[in-house]
Write an enzyme that holds these catalytic residues in place. Structure first.
Site, short mmCIF file in Angstrom:
data_model
loop_
_atom_site.label_atom_id
_atom_site.label_comp_id
_atom_site.label_asym_id
_atom_site.label_seq_id
_atom_site.Cartn_x
_atom_site.Cartn_y
_atom_site.Cartn_z
N ALA A 199 -53.25 -34.75 12.86
CA ALA A 199 -52.13 -35.91 12.11
C ALA A 199 -50.56 -35.40 12.14
CB ALA A 199 -52.83 -36.66 10.33
N GLU B 34 -67.67 -30.33 8.48
CA GLU B 34 -67.82 -31.50 7.52
C GLU B 34 -69.03 -31.89 7.32
OE1 GLU B 34 -62.98 -31.63 6.68
OE2 GLU B 34 -63.68 -33.24 7.64
#
Length: 452
Positions: free
Chosen positions: A319, A174
């Site tokens: 997460a 990213e």
């Protein structure tokens, strides 16, 4: 020596160390429980780490992805916040010691403090590499990049500028994709005096492919998307040393030095060194060993969740495992207080995703076919905005991302302070000259030749 000690309240006292995904999930799940909660973190804010690279590449403000931890009391009165770093834990007395001679007693302890960057013993990596694990790291990457560009804008490109990203996981991919898009799409407008062909974005990965956890077809798509953005992708390449001016890499037994203005270290995590003083069992990567209920082995009233924990079946350090683990531990504590039991923790894999740039992402989501391109990107944007803490953060992030991806003519970058640049050669610029741009470029080329 004076001491500030928290007296154990009448209700069970739950202490949560770490205000990340897992810690906040546990705190919120205990909102209506008959307990008092103390949330401890070394920072006064939560950082939404999946979007740190957007701060590093000048697309988001640091405030867009940080949330004031004390704000949790607005909707939950049985919690208080305490800023501090845990130094030691007395498990027999059930007392935490913090920096500053502060002690906190507990009935239940939840360790959700996350992990930190792993440099794998690479010489110079910790000294000269910039990780992407904290807000300050992202700001350092951003400001160093603009400092380099402003230096070139004044003194000319007498050398190439290389931005190296180490690690082909989601963060590395990213970051490299975002840096490449900034160079390709924004710099022609914002830095017309610079030659983009002399600015290189290099992504180094030891494995033969990027984004290892994904399906082979999605990995191939990501590789092609990076190459389409002219990322210098070097697979099967190990970093042997990081220096102030670049990196030494090795591929197929041959070493090479790559000059670099920035080295972003986006590979691997490990437990904080302070965990060694907590007297807890540690496994691979220094992670705290837990049982089927996320209880620390041998310590029935102490739990570990998220990246810092490792159970019988190791979970990915993402997460969702942290959030689900936090909710389970809260459920377990509520049940135990009432004399009940709960089933062992079972992780529900909802999938994972990564973005390469505008309209380009990959996603493996439970119940859906493998996605790539624009559909995966739309889901990625929506999910990340929705997962942010606080409506203000969601709104600000949505505005900034929309400005970046939908209104390209703005070419606005969120910048900080950069040092003043001292010109190496005499250079006069006339802003009224219609041919200023061309003359500036020619003047710098001439100055660069004279300086050699």
């Amino acid at each position: 020596m004076s001491s500030s000690s928290a007296v154990t309240p009448k209700r069970p006292h739950v202490v949560v160390v770490g205000g990340g995904f897992g810690g906040l999930a546990a705190v919120r799940k205990l909102k209506r429980a008959d307990v008092d909660i103390t949330l401890i973190d070394r920072h006064t804010y939560n950082t939404f780490q999946p979007l740190l690279y957007q701060v590093a590449t000048a697309s988001l403000n640091p405030g867009d992805i940080t949330w004031f931890l004390r704000a949790i009391r607005a909707g939950q009165r049985n919690v208080r916040f305490l800023k501090g770093i845990v130094t030691t834990i007395d498990h027999q007395s059930k007392v935490l010691s913090l920096h500053g001679d502060v002690s906190v007693s507990y009935d239940y302890l939840i360790l959700a403090n996350g992990v930190t960057t792993n440099y794998f013993g690479t010489p110079g990596a910790e000294e000269f590499g910039i990780p992407l694990y904290k807000r300050s790291d992202a700001l350092k990457v951003r400001d160093t990049m603009f400092a380099n560009l402003e230096e070139f804008a004044i003194n000319g490109q007498d050398s190439d500028l290389r931005l190296v990203v180490v690690g082909g996981g989601a963060t590395g991919v990213e970051t490299a994709g975002a840096l490449a898009e900034f160079r390709n799409d924004d710099m022609p407008t914002t830095y017309p005096e610079l030659d983009r062909s002399r600015i290189h974005i290099t992504l180094l990965e030891m494995a033969p492919h990027v984004l290892g956890p994904f399906h082979e077809k999605l990995r191939d798509y990501a590789k092609k998307s990076l190459e389409k953005r002219h990322v210098d992708l070097r697979l099967g390449t190990a970093v042997k040393e990081v220096r102030a001016d670049g990196v030494v890499v090795e591929r197929d037994g041959v070493e090479e030095f790559l000059p670099a203005g920035i080295v972003v270290w986006a590979t691997g995590v490990t437990a904080h060194p302070t965990v060694l003083d907590w007297n807890v069992p540690q496994g691979r990567g220094g992670r705290v060993e837990v049982d089927e209920h996320q209880r620390v082995k041998g310590l029935p009233n102490t739990f570990a969740i998220g990246d810092i924990s490792i159970g019988p079946d190791p979970l990915p350090q993402l997460a969702q495992p942290a959030i689900q683990g936090g909710k389970h531990v809260a459920k377990f504590i509520r049940a135990e207080i009432k004399g009940r039991t709960v089933k062992p923790f079972k992780y529900s894999d909802k999938g994972t995703m990564a973005t390469i740039g505008k309209s380009s992402a990959i996603a493996e989501i439970k119940g859906l076919p493998r996605l790539k391109g624009f559909p995966a990107w739309i889901i990625w944007v929506g999910l990340h905005v929705a997962t942010l803490l606080g409506n203000r953060n969601r709104f600000a992030t949505m505005i900034n991302l929309s400005s970046k991806y939908l209104f390209r003519r703005t070419h606005n970058a969120i910048v900080g302070e950069t040092p003043y640049v001292v010109a190496k050669h005499e250079l006069t610029i006339s802003p009224s000259d219609k041919l200023a741009k061309e003359r500036v470029i020619e003047a710098r080329k001439t100055a660069a030749k004279r300086g050699r």
